[in-house]
Design a protein around this motif. Sequence first.
Motif, PDB file in Angstrom:
ATOM      1  N   ILE A  97       0.876  -1.175   0.000  1.00 56.35           N
ATOM      2  CA  ILE A  97       0.000   0.000   0.000  1.00 56.35           C
ATOM      3  C   ILE A  97       0.909   1.220   0.000  1.00 56.35           C
ATOM      4  O   ILE A  97       1.468   1.568   1.039  1.00 56.35           O
ATOM      5  CB  ILE A  97      -0.932   0.026   1.231  1.00 56.35           C
ATOM      6  N   PRO A  98       1.084   1.862  -1.162  1.00 51.71           N
ATOM      7  CA  PRO A  98       1.937   3.050  -1.212  1.00 51.71           C
ATOM      8  C   PRO A  98       1.376   4.161  -0.325  1.00 51.71           C
ATOM      9  O   PRO A  98       0.161   4.326  -0.208  1.00 51.71           O
ATOM     10  CB  PRO A  98       1.900   3.467  -2.680  1.00 51.71           C
ATOM     11  N   GLY A  99       2.268   4.906   0.290  1.00 49.02           N
ATOM     12  CA  GLY A  99       1.867   5.975   1.197  1.00 49.02           C
ATOM     13  C   GLY A  99       1.532   7.274   0.491  1.00 49.02           C
ATOM     14  O   GLY A  99       1.823   7.456  -0.703  1.00 49.02           O
ATOM     15  N   ILE A 100       0.932   8.167   1.242  1.00 48.12           N
ATOM     16  CA  ILE A 100       0.605   9.500   0.734  1.00 48.12           C
ATOM     17  C   ILE A 100       1.890  10.154   0.253  1.00 48.12           C
ATOM     18  O   ILE A 100       2.924  10.079   0.905  1.00 48.12           O
ATOM     19  CB  ILE A 100      -0.098  10.347   1.817  1.00 48.12           C
ATOM     20  N   GLY A 101       1.813  10.779  -0.902  1.00 42.01           N
ATOM     21  CA  GLY A 101       2.976  11.421  -1.495  1.00 42.01           C
ATOM     22  C   GLY A 101       3.567  10.608  -2.637  1.00 42.01           C
ATOM     23  O   GLY A 101       4.276  11.146  -3.482  1.00 42.01           O
TER      24      GLY A 101
END
Length: 148
Positions: A97-101
């Motif tokens: 799950i890629p993070g914000i940004g």
Amino acid sequence: MNVEKLRTVDDWAAYYRHEFGLPATERGGFVMLPITSRASVIHLPTQRARAVRDLLDSHEIRVPMLARQIRWSFLTYPDRRTDPEVVEMLQRIDIDIPGIGSAVMLPTGMGRWNREGCNWVVPPERDGLLPPLSSVINAALLVGDDRE
């Protein structure tokens, strides 16, 4: 908008924004979907992704999905912060799950072949709401490990 008339990356970014409400932008010559508090992505290995798609379909949950060579990306909205222990467990079974940004590349075409090397398994829908990330995580955990 007629997809046959879209020529540039900027055209495609505008198409994704206008038609599907996705906050797509041009970055480095590609259409990118930034991961924000409104849009998230979960990457799954292909076999597990197919099982997750089937499970979600059986519950009439529609999720826009991109296919890449060995992974599928499900577009969701982050309905709550994912517990760090759950993230760790997901990483152990090759789910990310890629993070914000961060961002995910979107295709400049609706067909199977395009320069980005990905295609829509399930394209987004006009005025369609993205499903909650938690529902895709739950489905991914329910279907079991494809290596079992």
